[in-house]
Scaffold this motif. Structure first.
Motif, PDB file in Angstrom:
ATOM      1  N   THR A  96       9.381  12.506   4.726  1.00 57.27           N
ATOM      2  CA  THR A  96       8.769  12.767   3.432  1.00 57.27           C
ATOM      3  C   THR A  96       7.770  11.656   3.137  1.00 57.27           C
ATOM      4  OG1 THR A  96      10.554  11.624   2.260  1.00 57.27           O
ATOM      5  CG2 THR A  96      10.756  14.014   2.543  1.00 57.27           C
ATOM      6  N   GLU A  97       6.769  11.993   2.377  1.00 61.15           N
ATOM      7  CA  GLU A  97       5.718  11.047   2.042  1.00 61.15           C
ATOM      8  C   GLU A  97       5.220  11.322   0.632  1.00 61.15           C
ATOM      9  OE1 GLU A  97       3.742  10.295   6.471  1.00 61.15           O
ATOM     10  OE2 GLU A  97       2.886  11.837   5.177  1.00 61.15           O
ATOM     11  N   GLY A  98       4.606  10.313   0.026  1.00 57.42           N
ATOM     12  CA  GLY A  98       4.038  10.500  -1.295  1.00 57.42           C
ATOM     13  C   GLY A  98       3.878   9.188  -2.023  1.00 57.42           C
ATOM     14  N   PRO A  99       3.213   9.216  -3.175  1.00 57.99           N
ATOM     15  CA  PRO A  99       2.962   7.987  -3.926  1.00 57.99           C
ATOM     16  C   PRO A  99       4.230   7.392  -4.552  1.00 57.99           C
ATOM     17  CG  PRO A  99       2.203   9.898  -5.145  1.00 57.99           C
ATOM     18  CD  PRO A  99       2.580  10.377  -3.778  1.00 57.99           C
ATOM     19  N   ASP A 100       5.227   8.201  -4.804  1.00 54.23           N
ATOM     20  CA  ASP A 100       6.486   7.721  -5.363  1.00 54.23           C
ATOM     21  C   ASP A 100       7.277   7.030  -4.252  1.00 54.23           C
ATOM     22  OD1 ASP A 100       8.698   9.127  -7.811  1.00 54.23           O
ATOM     23  OD2 ASP A 100       9.104   7.459  -6.439  1.00 54.23           O
ATOM     24  N   ASN A 101       7.829   5.862  -4.552  1.00 58.47           N
ATOM     25  CA  ASN A 101       8.574   5.116  -3.530  1.00 58.47           C
ATOM     26  C   ASN A 101       9.702   5.939  -2.913  1.00 58.47           C
ATOM     27  OD1 ASN A 101       7.075   2.774  -3.593  1.00 58.47           O
ATOM     28  ND2 ASN A 101       8.368   1.784  -5.136  1.00 58.47           N
ATOM     29  N   LYS A 102      10.312   6.797  -3.717  1.00 59.52           N
ATOM     30  CA  LYS A 102      11.430   7.593  -3.199  1.00 59.52           C
ATOM     31  C   LYS A 102      10.992   8.535  -2.082  1.00 59.52           C
ATOM     32  CE  LYS A 102      11.170  11.742  -6.054  1.00 59.52           C
ATOM     33  NZ  LYS A 102      11.910  12.672  -6.940  1.00 59.52           N
ATOM     34  N   CYS A 103       9.682   8.821  -2.008  1.00 56.11           N
ATOM     35  CA  CYS A 103       9.182   9.781  -1.024  1.00 56.11           C
ATOM     36  C   CYS A 103       9.002   9.185   0.372  1.00 56.11           C
ATOM     37  CB  CYS A 103       7.847  10.367  -1.480  1.00 56.11           C
ATOM     38  SG  CYS A 103       7.972  11.438  -2.943  1.00 56.11           S
ATOM     39  N   ASN A 104       9.051   7.887   0.495  1.00 55.10           N
ATOM     40  CA  ASN A 104       8.777   7.272   1.799  1.00 55.10           C
ATOM     41  C   ASN A 104      10.063   7.155   2.604  1.00 55.10           C
ATOM     42  OD1 ASN A 104       5.948   6.919   1.424  1.00 55.10           O
ATOM     43  ND2 ASN A 104       6.440   5.335  -0.059  1.00 55.10           N
ATOM     44  N   SER A 105      10.429   8.249   3.248  1.00 59.97           N
ATOM     45  CA  SER A 105      11.678   8.304   3.998  1.00 59.97           C
ATOM     46  C   SER A 105      11.518   7.725   5.395  1.00 59.97           C
ATOM     47  CB  SER A 105      12.144   9.759   4.118  1.00 59.97           C
ATOM     48  OG  SER A 105      11.368  10.443   5.094  1.00 59.97           O
ATOM     49  N   ALA A 106      12.619   7.552   6.052  1.00 54.99           N
ATOM     50  CA  ALA A 106      12.606   7.243   7.477  1.00 54.99           C
ATOM     51  C   ALA A 106      12.320   8.539   8.238  1.00 54.99           C
ATOM     52  CB  ALA A 106      13.953   6.672   7.885  1.00 54.99           C
ATOM     53  N   PHE A 107      12.014   8.421   9.512  1.00 57.88           N
ATOM     54  CA  PHE A 107      11.904   9.604  10.355  1.00 57.88           C
ATOM     55  C   PHE A 107      13.311  10.114  10.665  1.00 57.88           C
ATOM     56  CE2 PHE A 107       7.529  10.149  11.401  1.00 57.88           C
ATOM     57  CZ  PHE A 107       6.953   8.884  11.311  1.00 57.88           C
ATOM     58  N   GLY A 108      13.417  11.422  10.904  1.00 57.73           N
ATOM     59  CA  GLY A 108      14.669  11.975  11.377  1.00 57.73           C
ATOM     60  C   GLY A 108      14.866  11.647  12.842  1.00 57.73           C
ATOM     61  N   GLN A 109      15.937  12.198  13.420  1.00 58.14           N
ATOM     62  CA  GLN A 109      16.257  11.929  14.830  1.00 58.14           C
ATOM     63  C   GLN A 109      15.265  12.603  15.771  1.00 58.14           C
ATOM     64  OE1 GLN A 109      18.667  10.012  16.044  1.00 58.14           O
ATOM     65  NE2 GLN A 109      19.819   9.553  14.198  1.00 58.14           N
ATOM     66  N   GLY A 110      14.636  13.663  15.290  1.00 61.11           N
ATOM     67  CA  GLY A 110      13.667  14.372  16.108  1.00 61.11           C
ATOM     68  C   GLY A 110      14.281  15.540  16.860  1.00 61.11           C
ATOM     69  N   THR A 111      13.410  16.435  17.315  1.00 57.64           N
ATOM     70  CA  THR A 111      13.828  17.572  18.113  1.00 57.64           C
ATOM     71  C   THR A 111      12.834  17.735  19.256  1.00 57.64           C
ATOM     72  OG1 THR A 111      14.463  19.920  18.016  1.00 57.64           O
ATOM     73  CG2 THR A 111      12.594  19.260  16.641  1.00 57.64           C
ATOM     74  N   GLN A 112      13.353  17.964  20.455  1.00 58.20           N
ATOM     75  CA  GLN A 112      12.524  17.992  21.658  1.00 58.20           C
ATOM     76  C   GLN A 112      11.889  19.373  21.835  1.00 58.20           C
ATOM     77  OE1 GLN A 112      11.993  15.516  24.459  1.00 58.20           O
ATOM     78  NE2 GLN A 112      10.369  17.039  24.694  1.00 58.20           N
ATOM     79  N   VAL A 113      10.601  19.381  22.081  1.00 60.28           N
ATOM     80  CA  VAL A 113       9.882  20.607  22.430  1.00 60.28           C
ATOM     81  C   VAL A 113       9.318  20.420  23.835  1.00 60.28           C
ATOM     82  CG1 VAL A 113       7.882  22.060  21.928  1.00 60.28           C
ATOM     83  CG2 VAL A 113       9.311  21.209  20.056  1.00 60.28           C
ATOM     84  N   LEU A 114       9.667  21.352  24.724  1.00 61.40           N
ATOM     85  CA  LEU A 114       9.186  21.306  26.101  1.00 61.40           C
ATOM     86  C   LEU A 114       8.467  22.612  26.401  1.00 61.40           C
ATOM     87  CD1 LEU A 114       9.010  20.017  28.903  1.00 61.40           C
ATOM     88  CD2 LEU A 114      11.261  20.966  29.408  1.00 61.40           C
ATOM     89  N   VAL A 115       7.181  22.514  26.703  1.00 65.21           N
ATOM     90  CA  VAL A 115       6.372  23.691  27.017  1.00 65.21           C
ATOM     91  C   VAL A 115       6.091  23.673  28.512  1.00 65.21           C
ATOM     92  CG1 VAL A 115       4.313  25.020  26.489  1.00 65.21           C
ATOM     93  CG2 VAL A 115       5.329  23.535  24.728  1.00 65.21           C
ATOM     94  N   SER A 116       6.715  24.604  29.216  1.00 62.08           N
ATOM     95  CA  SER A 116       6.616  24.614  30.665  1.00 62.08           C
ATOM     96  C   SER A 116       6.945  25.979  31.216  1.00 62.08           C
ATOM     97  CB  SER A 116       7.572  23.577  31.265  1.00 62.08           C
ATOM     98  OG  SER A 116       7.563  23.640  32.679  1.00 62.08           O
ATOM     99  N   SER A 117       6.292  26.326  32.311  1.00 64.62           N
ATOM    100  CA  SER A 117       6.598  27.591  32.974  1.00 64.62           C
ATOM    101  C   SER A 117       7.636  27.367  34.073  1.00 64.62           C
ATOM    102  CB  SER A 117       5.325  28.206  33.557  1.00 64.62           C
ATOM    103  OG  SER A 117       4.668  27.278  34.405  1.00 64.62           O
TER     104      SER A 117
END
Length: 117
Positions: A96-117
């Protein structure tokens, strides 16, 4: 610090589609939400953003292929990825992002995307 939860990644063939989800606490549901991605050996790059009112913007590399929506009732933002390319392979994470301090979150753990044939 608030930490979103991402999901929806996986293996997809070139030209395919995926929908990623980013769920945030309701306390920051009125903040903008951004997606970022980091490919192996590369720096993290910004992908797309959605404002509390639904305004969206995306990086040039994904414009026309990726879109964002959000469901405030579920405190969740979605990254709809179409016409995926091998170069879209990365770990995708949101915050999350924004001018309010509460909006500046950490990143989540993430999710892997693999594009391959």
């Amino acid at each position: 610090q608030v930490q979103p939860v991402e999901s929806g990644g996986g293996l997809v063939q070139p030209g395919g589609s995926l929908r990623l989800s980013c769920t945030v606490p309701f306390s920051v549901n009125d903040c903008s939400i951004s997606w970022y991605r980091q490919a192996a050996g590369n720096q993290r790059e910004w992908v797309s953003i959605i404002s509390p009112g639904g305004y969206t913007n995306s990086a040039g590399s994904v414009k026309g292929r990726f879109t964002m929506t959000r469901d405030k009732g579920k405190a969740t933002a979605y990254l709809h990825m179409n016409n995926l390319r091998p170069e879209d392979t990365a770990i995708y994470s949101c915050k999350t992002e924004g001018p309010d301090n509460k909006c500046n979150s950490a990143f989540g753990q993430g999710t892997q995307v693999l594009v391959s044939s």
